[in-house]
Design an enzyme around this catalytic site. Structure first.
Site, short mmCIF file in Angstrom:
data_model
loop_
_atom_site.label_atom_id
_atom_site.label_comp_id
_atom_site.label_asym_id
_atom_site.label_seq_id
_atom_site.Cartn_x
_atom_site.Cartn_y
_atom_site.Cartn_z
N GLU A 85 14.33 15.41 3.87
CA GLU A 85 13.00 15.94 2.70
C GLU A 85 12.13 16.89 3.22
O GLU A 85 11.42 15.63 4.27
CB GLU A 85 13.05 15.63 1.66
CG GLU A 85 14.31 15.20 0.35
CD GLU A 85 13.83 14.96 -1.16
OE1 GLU A 85 14.64 14.69 -1.76
OE2 GLU A 85 13.02 14.16 -0.77
N CYS A 110 7.98 0.00 2.69
CA CYS A 110 6.93 -0.47 1.72
C CYS A 110 7.69 0.08 0.36
O CYS A 110 8.46 0.24 0.22
CB CYS A 110 5.89 1.29 1.37
SG CYS A 110 5.28 1.12 3.79
N CYS A 113 6.64 2.76 -2.12
CA CYS A 113 7.91 3.91 -1.27
C CYS A 113 9.44 4.64 -1.94
O CYS A 113 10.20 3.55 -1.12
CB CYS A 113 7.61 4.41 0.12
SG CYS A 113 8.33 5.74 0.41
N GLY A 158 9.66 9.07 6.68
CA GLY A 158 9.36 8.10 8.12
C GLY A 158 8.42 7.62 8.76
O GLY A 158 7.58 8.16 8.10
N SER A 213 -1.93 4.51 6.41
CA SER A 213 -2.08 4.65 5.42
C SER A 213 -2.38 3.17 4.52
O SER A 213 -1.58 2.22 5.79
CB SER A 213 -0.22 4.59 4.65
OG SER A 213 0.05 5.63 4.96
N LEU A 214 -3.45 2.96 4.35
CA LEU A 214 -3.81 1.27 4.09
C LEU A 214 -3.42 0.64 2.71
O LEU A 214 -2.58 -0.48 3.08
CB LEU A 214 -5.35 1.66 4.22
CG LEU A 214 -6.55 0.16 4.70
CD1 LEU A 214 -5.85 -0.75 5.66
CD2 LEU A 214 -7.94 0.43 4.31
N HIS A 215 -3.74 1.07 1.86
CA HIS A 215 -3.11 0.72 0.68
C HIS A 215 -3.86 -1.36 0.26
O HIS A 215 -3.78 -1.10 -0.97
CB HIS A 215 -1.58 0.86 0.61
CG HIS A 215 -1.35 1.95 0.83
ND1 HIS A 215 -1.63 2.72 0.53
CD2 HIS A 215 -0.29 2.43 1.52
CE1 HIS A 215 -0.88 4.06 0.88
NE2 HIS A 215 0.12 3.90 1.72
N CYS A 335 3.20 12.69 -2.86
CA CYS A 335 3.57 11.24 -1.85
C CYS A 335 4.70 9.63 -2.48
O CYS A 335 4.37 9.58 -3.76
CB CYS A 335 2.20 10.71 -1.92
SG CYS A 335 1.32 11.61 -0.58
S1 SF4 Z 1 7.79 6.90 4.41
FE1 SF4 Z 1 5.74 5.87 4.68
S2 SF4 Z 1 5.41 5.14 2.79
FE2 SF4 Z 1 7.63 5.15 3.16
S3 SF4 Z 1 8.30 2.87 3.80
FE3 SF4 Z 1 8.43 4.75 5.56
S4 SF4 Z 1 5.89 3.65 6.27
FE4 SF4 Z 1 6.37 3.10 3.71
#
Ligand code: SF4
Length: 362
Positions: A85, A110, A113, A158, A213-215, A335
């Site tokens: 996508e 993650c 996600c 990815g 991407s800390l979070h 996101c």
């Molecule tokens: S696409 Fe980004 S947020 Fe989603 S699992 Fe992979 S690294 Fe984590």
């Protein structure tokens, strides 16, 4: 559109060198979606190129447009039949941004996600990555969409640094004046924290933006959200970011998705400030707070008033903080929402064309 492949194909087929320049002009400047539109090429050559070297290595499988018209999501089919996508966003009337994928699925998993739920199939080639940008340029032209594609973010499916070589080559193509001619400062690459690649990226692409991407800014909290934290805990990440800043002196963006009851307390805000201070001077760090888009059961979005309180706590400590605009939620293009179901996402048997590589966009 792989220019090196095109040039050697033309040479092998006895075509004069200037043909490559004619095709580059048509593809990258005029955004033609078919060789038939390149009037300077002889008809027989157009036909052979269409058959043997399609302009795009991806083809549109589906397209969805958000209700407000400011987000479009395309499901693209690759040559092996797999699907990815990619999203086109209109954050302001003059600006168009594309969010592109670097892998089919993702191995990082993650917890919040949707892409992580897919598991990992394979990394994309440089051509497949850059062709997502070409796809949207053609789409914008064909559909008379106002504005031009000014920004590219590697925040789709990815982990870009797990496909480092292909991503690096795609960045070279996007910024090559003979090809996409994009401004490096308008391209951003986002990593979930592959620490060894961060400093290398800074050395090799000092003009391209880096987002982390800390979070969460405590190991005990981050590891369940971003499992890569076990391999590269926050101390290693802070060191990598310091090295990056030394090499580039460029601002780093810290992405922080707001998850109710998980990472949104005043204590979490204090940890975030501590982490930022351990990475470098605060003016070189910018926090993007992201309201969570429903993607995976078990996670909920922090209500907006609480996000504002969290933001105020960071601002008070001298951090620059913005709330990321959330476009494309209703088409699952925001996101963390990109997902192609397993049953759809299978490679075609070897030798069977899967429809990819077709010219043009619909
Ligand atoms: S696409 Fe980004 S947020 Fe989603 S699992 Fe992979 S690294 Fe984590």
């Amino acid at each position: 559109m792989d220019v090196a492949k095109l040039e050697s194909w033309l040479e092998e087929n006895g075509e004069p060198k200037y043909r490559a320049a004619q095709i580059r002009q048509a593809v990258f400047k005029d955004h033609v979606s078919s060789y038939d539109e390149i009037a300077t090429l002889p008809p027989a050559l157009r036909q052979r190129l269409s058959r043997e070297l399609p302009i795009l290595s991806v083809s549109q499988d589906r397209l969805e447009i958000s209700r407000d018209g400011r987000a479009r999501k395309a499901v693209l089919r690759l040559a092996d039949g797999r699907l990815i996508e990619t999203v086109l966003l209109k954050p302001s009337p003059a600006r168009l941004t594309t969010c592109i994928s670097s892998q089919v699925g993702c191995a990082i998993r993650c917890s919040f996600c949707a892409t992580g739920l897919m598991g990992f199939a394979r990394s994309l080639s440089a051509e497949e990555i850059a062709d997502q940008v070409l796809f949207w340029r053609q789409h914008i032209g064909c559909h008379g969409i106002e504005g031009s594609l000014t920004n590219v973010v590697y925040m789709g499916m990815g982990e870009p640094f797990n496909a480092y070589d292909a991503v690096a080559e795609s960045l070279r193509r996007l910024t090559d004046q003979r090809q996409f001619a994009m401004a490096a400062r308008r391209i951003s690459v986002s990593t979930s924290g592959v620490a060894p690649k961060i400093a290398r990226f800074g050395r090799e692409f000092p003009q391209i933006n880096l987002a982390l991407s800390l979070h969460a800014a405590e190991d005990g909290l981050r590891a369940p959200l971003v499992p890569l934290n076990k391999a590269y805990p926050l101390k290693a990440l802070a060191q990598a970011l310091r090295d990056y800043l030394k090499a580039t002196n460029r601002k780093i963006f810290l992405e922080y998705v707001m998850l109710q009851g998980r990472n949104d307390s005043p204590q979490n805000a204090r940890a975030l400030v501590r982490f930022a201070k351990s990475c470098g001077p605060l003016p070189l760090l910018h926090v993007n707070l992201i309201a969570y888009n429903a993607a995976v059961p078990g996670h909920a979005a922090t209500p907006e008033p609480e996000i504002r309180r969290f933001q105020a706590a960071l601002l008070k400590e001298g951090l620059a903080v913005t709330l990321r605009q959330n476009l494309g939620r209703d088409i699952h293009g925001a996101c963390g929402q990109l997902l192609v179901s397993e049953s759809q996402n299978v490679a075609a048997p070897a030798g069977r064309g899967a429809g990819a590589g077709s010219e043009g966009v619909r």
